[in-house]
Enzyme design. Structure first.
Site, PDB file in Angstrom:
ATOM      1  N   LYS A  81      55.646   7.081 -62.051  1.00  0.00           N
ATOM      2  CA  LYS A  81      54.841   8.114 -61.383  1.00  0.00           C
ATOM      3  C   LYS A  81      54.072   8.978 -62.390  1.00  0.00           C
ATOM      4  O   LYS A  81      53.149   9.686 -62.002  1.00  0.00           O
ATOM      5  CB  LYS A  81      55.699   8.984 -60.462  1.00  0.00           C
ATOM      6  CG  LYS A  81      56.732   9.860 -61.127  1.00  0.00           C
ATOM      7  CD  LYS A  81      57.570  10.569 -60.068  1.00  0.00           C
ATOM      8  CE  LYS A  81      58.678  11.423 -60.651  1.00  0.00           C
ATOM      9  NZ  LYS A  81      58.209  12.607 -61.369  1.00  0.00           N
ATOM     10  N   ASP A  82      54.432   8.906 -63.690  1.00  0.00           N
ATOM     11  CA  ASP A  82      53.700   9.660 -64.709  1.00  0.00           C
ATOM     12  C   ASP A  82      52.462   8.922 -65.219  1.00  0.00           C
ATOM     13  O   ASP A  82      51.630   9.505 -65.914  1.00  0.00           O
ATOM     14  CB  ASP A  82      54.603   9.965 -65.918  1.00  0.00           C
ATOM     15  CG  ASP A  82      55.742  10.912 -65.570  1.00  0.00           C
ATOM     16  OD1 ASP A  82      55.592  11.690 -64.609  1.00  0.00           O
ATOM     17  OD2 ASP A  82      56.774  10.869 -66.266  1.00  0.00           O
ATOM     18  N   ARG A 129      53.057  18.420 -54.160  1.00  0.00           N
ATOM     19  CA  ARG A 129      53.378  17.464 -53.097  1.00  0.00           C
ATOM     20  C   ARG A 129      54.628  17.900 -52.340  1.00  0.00           C
ATOM     21  O   ARG A 129      54.662  17.900 -51.096  1.00  0.00           O
ATOM     22  CB  ARG A 129      53.611  16.075 -53.718  1.00  0.00           C
ATOM     23  CG  ARG A 129      54.235  15.049 -52.769  1.00  0.00           C
ATOM     24  CD  ARG A 129      54.648  13.787 -53.528  1.00  0.00           C
ATOM     25  NE  ARG A 129      55.662  14.032 -54.533  1.00  0.00           N
ATOM     26  CZ  ARG A 129      56.967  14.129 -54.286  1.00  0.00           C
ATOM     27  NH1 ARG A 129      57.424  14.008 -53.060  1.00  0.00           N
ATOM     28  NH2 ARG A 129      57.826  14.333 -55.271  1.00  0.00           N
ATOM     29  N   ARG A 130      55.655  18.275 -53.084  1.00  0.00           N
ATOM     30  CA  ARG A 130      56.894  18.724 -52.434  1.00  0.00           C
ATOM     31  C   ARG A 130      56.672  20.034 -51.689  1.00  0.00           C
ATOM     32  O   ARG A 130      57.168  20.222 -50.581  1.00  0.00           O
ATOM     33  CB  ARG A 130      58.006  18.878 -53.473  1.00  0.00           C
ATOM     34  CG  ARG A 130      58.523  17.544 -54.014  1.00  0.00           C
ATOM     35  CD  ARG A 130      59.440  17.758 -55.212  1.00  0.00           C
ATOM     36  NE  ARG A 130      60.038  16.497 -55.647  1.00  0.00           N
ATOM     37  CZ  ARG A 130      60.468  16.270 -56.893  1.00  0.00           C
ATOM     38  NH1 ARG A 130      60.327  17.206 -57.817  1.00  0.00           N
ATOM     39  NH2 ARG A 130      61.008  15.113 -57.215  1.00  0.00           N
ATOM     40  N   ARG A 151      59.285  24.778 -63.925  1.00  0.00           N
ATOM     41  CA  ARG A 151      59.191  23.669 -64.871  1.00  0.00           C
ATOM     42  C   ARG A 151      60.563  23.453 -65.470  1.00  0.00           C
ATOM     43  O   ARG A 151      61.459  24.240 -65.276  1.00  0.00           O
ATOM     44  CB  ARG A 151      58.222  24.014 -66.017  1.00  0.00           C
ATOM     45  CG  ARG A 151      56.749  23.864 -65.736  1.00  0.00           C
ATOM     46  CD  ARG A 151      56.192  22.463 -65.784  1.00  0.00           C
ATOM     47  NE  ARG A 151      56.705  21.544 -66.785  1.00  0.00           N
ATOM     48  CZ  ARG A 151      56.132  21.272 -67.937  1.00  0.00           C
ATOM     49  NH1 ARG A 151      55.024  21.890 -68.289  1.00  0.00           N
ATOM     50  NH2 ARG A 151      56.644  20.385 -68.752  1.00  0.00           N
ATOM     51  N   ARG A 157      66.518  23.042 -64.388  1.00  0.00           N
ATOM     52  CA  ARG A 157      66.252  23.229 -62.956  1.00  0.00           C
ATOM     53  C   ARG A 157      67.537  23.507 -62.176  1.00  0.00           C
ATOM     54  O   ARG A 157      67.582  24.407 -61.345  1.00  0.00           O
ATOM     55  CB  ARG A 157      65.527  21.994 -62.402  1.00  0.00           C
ATOM     56  CG  ARG A 157      64.113  21.862 -62.953  1.00  0.00           C
ATOM     57  CD  ARG A 157      63.395  20.631 -62.451  1.00  0.00           C
ATOM     58  NE  ARG A 157      62.146  20.456 -63.185  1.00  0.00           N
ATOM     59  CZ  ARG A 157      60.977  20.184 -62.620  1.00  0.00           C
ATOM     60  NH1 ARG A 157      60.883  20.048 -61.321  1.00  0.00           N
ATOM     61  NH2 ARG A 157      59.895  20.040 -63.352  1.00  0.00           N
ATOM     62  N   CYS A 244      48.421  12.663 -60.768  1.00  0.00           N
ATOM     63  CA  CYS A 244      49.835  12.695 -60.390  1.00  0.00           C
ATOM     64  C   CYS A 244      50.335  14.105 -60.113  1.00  0.00           C
ATOM     65  O   CYS A 244      51.483  14.293 -59.723  1.00  0.00           O
ATOM     66  CB  CYS A 244      50.704  12.000 -61.432  1.00  0.00           C
ATOM     67  SG  CYS A 244      50.650  12.749 -63.054  1.00  0.00           S
TER      68      CYS A 244
END
Length: 319
Positions: A81-82, A129-130, A151, A157, A244
């Protein structure tokens, strides 16, 4: 005499090292050669800005690709996805192994599930997106929570929750599985609630286009169903002309009848980060047997989404 070790370029994060280590073991098995990890720091690893501000696309990839081009490493492992959707001519994705769980998950205080979060709960995520999909879900299910941009690596996180700064954080199931922390998940988010990022849960094993022997060896790790699925997802992303860090979700999955694979379904979503507007569509067709067929599946759905106003949502960014 032992054969010279193959050099695998990887980011330094705990997650990158874990997934690269798994690929290294697999490559060593198919080639009979030792594989050594070469740690490379990327711009995305050192920048403290939010991904949406630094462009997102390619920030975790460029340094690895430069090391490949200079011959400092023989191949590199990326989170798919990166990867930017445009592939450089001099490099080839020689393998996309079987995909991990593509879903997003939450880790919340007091083992809470998404629907149990109290009014005013703060959920951390660095992904527009989330944010878009969670905020849309909250609007339609009478929930009251705030999405907060963050981040950091997995430890950082999760630390926001354990220290009490946030009520929950959103992470990718695949990453937690790979670093052995899936037991901390308090809720798996259904793909009907939050569609993952295009290619989420999949890895890309990349090498130089002129390294025919290594390309052939790496191809043994390739999973054709995973490749078809992520190719369709990334084709959708490319046709939407989104990077992305854009608020785009996509997932291609196989529809089966017992053990027999019948069709592939591709779902896509684009949304404003506040969740007020979502364009969400799906299409179903034969399982693509060629790269071109998978690309066409993604392009076709993107065209429908653009016709329903997706382009106007693409500029949304997390502040």
């Amino acid at each position: 005499m032992t054969e010279k070790a193959l050099r695998l370029g990887t980011r330094r994060s705990k997650l990158a090292m874990a997934q690269s280590g798994q690929v290294a073991d697999a490559v060593s098995q198919v080639t009979g050669r030792p594989v050594e990890l070469v740690e490379i720091t990327t711009y995305g690893d050192v920048s403290r800005e939010h991904l949406a501000q630094i462009g997102g696309t390619g920030v975790f990839v460029a340094a690895l690709r430069e090391a490949l081009a200079r011959g400092e490493v023989d191949f590199a492992v990326h989170s798919l996805k990166d990867l930017p959707t445009t592939q450089p001519d001099e490099l080839v994705v020689a393998a996309i192994p079987v995909r991990e769980d593509p879903r997003d998950v939450i880790i919340a205080r007091d083992a809470l599930k998404l629907n149990d979060l109290t009014r005013g709960a703060r959920i951390g995520t660095g992904s527009p997106r989330r944010m878009a999909q969670l905020n849309a879900y909250a609007r339609t299910h009478g929930l009251d929570f705030e999405t907060v941009p963050i981040r950091g690596n997995v430890d950082t996180r999760i630390g926001y929750v354990t220290k009490g700064d946030l009520d929950a954080v959103v992470l990718a199931a695949a990453g937690l599985n790979r670093v052995g922390r899936s037991d901390e998940v308090t809720d798996f988010l259904s793909v009907d609630t939050v569609l993952p990022a295009p290619g989420q849960g999949a890895l890309a094993v990349e090498t130089t286009a002129d390294n025919a022997d290594l390309i052939a060896a790496l191809a043994e790790l390739d999973d054709p169903f995973t490749r078809a699925a992520v190719t369709a997802e990334r084709s959708l992303l490319a046709a939407l002309e989104a990077g992305c860090s854009a608020p785009v979700g996509a997932l291609a999955d196989l529809l089966t009848d017992g053990q027999i694979v019948k069709e592939m379904r591709l779902r896509g979503v684009v949304g404003s980060t506040d969740g007020s507007t979502l364009v969400q569509l799906s299409t179903t067709g034969p399982v693509p047997e060629t790269h071109e067929a998978a690309m066409a599946l993604g392009r076709g759905l993107a065209t429908e989404m653009l016709a329903q106003g997706a382009a106007g949502l693409m500029g949304e960014r997390a502040l």
